[in-house]
Design a protein around this motif. Structure first.
Motif, PDB file in Angstrom:
ATOM      1  N   ASP A   1       1.045  -1.182  -0.043  1.00 56.09           N
ATOM      2  CA  ASP A   1       0.534  -0.115  -0.062  1.00 56.09           C
ATOM      3  C   ASP A   1       0.852   1.179  -0.215  1.00 56.09           C
ATOM      4  N   VAL A   2       2.144   1.273  -0.144  1.00 54.75           N
ATOM      5  CA  VAL A   2       2.896   2.194  -0.142  1.00 54.75           C
ATOM      6  C   VAL A   2       4.253   2.322  -1.248  1.00 54.75           C
ATOM      7  N   ARG A   3       3.660   3.392  -1.988  1.00 51.78           N
ATOM      8  CA  ARG A   3       4.401   3.576  -3.234  1.00 51.78           C
ATOM      9  C   ARG A   3       6.071   3.905  -2.827  1.00 51.78           C
ATOM     10  N   LEU A   4       7.413   3.091  -2.530  1.00 53.60           N
ATOM     11  CA  LEU A   4       8.598   3.764  -2.215  1.00 53.60           C
ATOM     12  C   LEU A   4       8.519   4.981  -3.214  1.00 53.60           C
ATOM     13  N   ASP A   5       9.969   6.168  -3.055  1.00 59.48           N
ATOM     14  CA  ASP A   5      10.518   7.033  -4.624  1.00 59.48           C
ATOM     15  C   ASP A   5      11.663   7.187  -3.853  1.00 59.48           C
ATOM     16  N   GLU A   6      12.173   8.578  -4.120  1.00 57.57           N
ATOM     17  CA  GLU A   6      13.559   8.980  -3.552  1.00 57.57           C
ATOM     18  C   GLU A   6      13.962   9.490  -2.226  1.00 57.57           C
ATOM     19  N   ARG A   7      12.301  10.051  -2.096  1.00 58.27           N
ATOM     20  CA  ARG A   7      12.170  10.364  -0.562  1.00 58.27           C
ATOM     21  C   ARG A   7      12.636   9.933   0.428  1.00 58.27           C
ATOM     22  N   PRO A   8      13.185  10.394   1.554  1.00 63.08           N
ATOM     23  CA  PRO A   8      13.107   9.790   2.615  1.00 63.08           C
ATOM     24  C   PRO A   8      11.948   8.795   3.209  1.00 63.08           C
ATOM     25  N   MET A   9      11.394   8.565   4.474  1.00 63.54           N
ATOM     26  CA  MET A   9      10.357   8.062   4.931  1.00 63.54           C
ATOM     27  C   MET A   9       9.622   8.649   5.462  1.00 63.54           C
ATOM     28  N   SER A  10      10.281   9.671   6.245  1.00 66.43           N
ATOM     29  CA  SER A  10       9.126  10.349   6.978  1.00 66.43           C
ATOM     30  C   SER A  10       8.907  11.536   6.151  1.00 66.43           C
ATOM     31  N   VAL A  11       9.223  12.089   4.556  1.00 66.75           N
ATOM     32  CA  VAL A  11       8.616  12.706   3.955  1.00 66.75           C
ATOM     33  C   VAL A  11       7.555  12.095   3.312  1.00 66.75           C
ATOM     34  N   LEU A  12       7.565  10.558   2.533  1.00 72.11           N
ATOM     35  CA  LEU A  12       6.927   9.805   2.285  1.00 72.11           C
ATOM     36  C   LEU A  12       5.331   9.706   2.632  1.00 72.11           C
ATOM     37  N   ILE A  13       5.701   9.467   4.386  1.00 67.38           N
ATOM     38  CA  ILE A  13       5.121   8.828   4.555  1.00 67.38           C
ATOM     39  C   ILE A  13       3.453  10.032   5.521  1.00 67.38           C
ATOM     40  N   THR A  14       3.999  11.215   4.914  1.00 66.74           N
ATOM     41  CA  THR A  14       3.071  12.346   5.262  1.00 66.74           C
ATOM     42  C   THR A  14       2.634  12.721   3.885  1.00 66.74           C
ATOM     43  N   ASP A  15       2.651  11.360   2.506  1.00 65.22           N
ATOM     44  CA  ASP A  15       2.267  12.009   1.824  1.00 65.22           C
ATOM     45  C   ASP A  15       0.893  11.185   1.405  1.00 65.22           C
ATOM     46  N   PRO A  16      -0.467  11.921   0.707  1.00 67.24           N
ATOM     47  CA  PRO A  16      -1.383  10.725   1.219  1.00 67.24           C
ATOM     48  C   PRO A  16      -1.458   9.808  -0.004  1.00 67.24           C
ATOM     49  N   ASP A  17      -0.835  10.570  -0.910  1.00 65.21           N
ATOM     50  CA  ASP A  17      -0.882  10.019  -2.455  1.00 65.21           C
ATOM     51  C   ASP A  17       0.204   8.553  -2.763  1.00 65.21           C
ATOM     52  N   ALA A  18       1.221   9.116  -1.583  1.00 60.68           N
ATOM     53  CA  ALA A  18       2.369   7.214  -1.730  1.00 60.68           C
ATOM     54  C   ALA A  18       2.067   6.512  -0.658  1.00 60.68           C
ATOM     55  N   ILE A  19       0.974   6.864   0.480  1.00 63.64           N
ATOM     56  CA  ILE A  19       0.324   5.394   0.873  1.00 63.64           C
ATOM     57  C   ILE A  19      -1.668   5.433   0.672  1.00 63.64           C
ATOM     58  N   ASP A  20      -2.015   4.107   0.335  1.00 62.90           N
ATOM     59  CA  ASP A  20      -3.031   3.736  -0.040  1.00 62.90           C
ATOM     60  C   ASP A  20      -3.449   3.724   1.698  1.00 62.90           C
ATOM     61  N   ARG A  21      -3.724   4.748   2.008  1.00 61.43           N
ATOM     62  CA  ARG A  21      -4.423   4.247   3.724  1.00 61.43           C
ATOM     63  C   ARG A  21      -5.233   3.841   4.240  1.00 61.43           C
ATOM     64  N   GLU A  22      -6.280   3.962   3.233  1.00 59.88           N
ATOM     65  CA  GLU A  22      -7.577   3.007   3.292  1.00 59.88           C
ATOM     66  C   GLU A  22      -7.012   1.681   3.504  1.00 59.88           C
ATOM     67  N   SER A  23      -6.389   1.396   2.502  1.00 64.31           N
ATOM     68  CA  SER A  23      -5.880  -0.512   2.677  1.00 64.31           C
ATOM     69  C   SER A  23      -5.283  -0.534   3.465  1.00 64.31           C
ATOM     70  N   LEU A  24      -4.144   0.441   3.582  1.00 60.79           N
ATOM     71  CA  LEU A  24      -3.175  -0.613   5.276  1.00 60.79           C
ATOM     72  C   LEU A  24      -4.146   0.155   5.921  1.00 60.79           C
ATOM     73  N   ALA A  25      -5.327   0.781   6.545  1.00 62.82           N
ATOM     74  CA  ALA A  25      -6.310   0.452   7.699  1.00 62.82           C
ATOM     75  C   ALA A  25      -7.123  -1.044   7.497  1.00 62.82           C
ATOM     76  N   LEU A  26      -7.430  -1.727   6.243  1.00 60.16           N
ATOM     77  CA  LEU A  26      -7.850  -2.757   6.706  1.00 60.16           C
ATOM     78  C   LEU A  26      -7.333  -3.810   7.299  1.00 60.16           C
ATOM     79  N   ARG A  27      -5.706  -3.705   5.831  1.00 59.62           N
ATOM     80  CA  ARG A  27      -4.829  -5.491   6.235  1.00 59.62           C
ATOM     81  C   ARG A  27      -4.860  -4.995   8.204  1.00 59.62           C
TER      82      ARG A  27
END
Length: 174
Positions: free
Chosen positions: A134-160
């Motif tokens: 549910d995460v689209r990794l890229d070259e950004r640090p994880m601390s930046v990536l997790i604040t981007d709602p387009d990088a994490i499918d939060r609904e799918s992650l919540a379901l898991r």
């Protein structure tokens, strides 16, 4: 010295050795988590997100190609629990709340259910690919990536995680 005195000294020695070993074990776990946190400063806030994932995998005693299983997850929870018990009073409130919430989630779901939520191929282990489905990794640090709602499918992650979808929103905000 009478028999009772020798027995008392023997018991005192056993208690000392047992508690001494417990303190050493506790120190080992506290040091392991403290080292993880120190490493995370660079791996999770400066380097590309994959470095942070690999560091977490290493903390669990795994190589990047290994799968995480319920026993690995239980050991990580145990180690974090020892560290949290020793450090919770000095943690900033937000950090204390997030770690506590994570441990409550683990304790409420258990390792088998958590693994099952991410184990897409049913082999009893979770690969990095499965964990990050549910995460689209890229070259950004994880601390930046997790604040981007387009990088994490939060609904799918919540379901898991068997959580209400909106619950993760606040966790991922800065």
């Amino acid at each position: 010295m009478g028999q009772a005195g020798r027995w008392a000294n023997g018991m005192a020695l056993i208690v000392f050795l047992a508690t001494g070993q417990a303190v050493v074990a506790q120190d080992s776990e506290i040091n392991a988590v403290n080292s993880l946190i120190l490493g995370a400063v660079d791996a999770c806030t400066v380097q590309p997100a994959q470095a942070c994932v690999d560091m977490g995998w290493s903390f669990a005693g795994l190589a990047p190609a290994d799968g995480l299983d319920a026993s690995d997850l239980s050991e990580v929870r145990r180690t974090l629990g020892v560290w949290f018990e020793a450090t919770q009073l000095i943690l900033p409130p937000r950090a204390r709340a997030l770690v506590g919430l994570g441990m409550l989630l683990f304790d409420g779901r258990g390792p088998d259910r958590l693994i099952a939520g991410f184990d897409n191929d049913g082999d009893g282990t979770v690969s990095q690919t499965e964990l990050l489905a549910d995460v689209r990794l890229d070259e950004r640090p994880m601390s930046v990536l997790i604040t981007d709602p387009d990088a994490i499918d939060r609904e799918s992650l919540a379901l898991r995680l068997e959580l209400p979808p909106g619950l993760l929103q606040g966790v991922f905000e800065r």
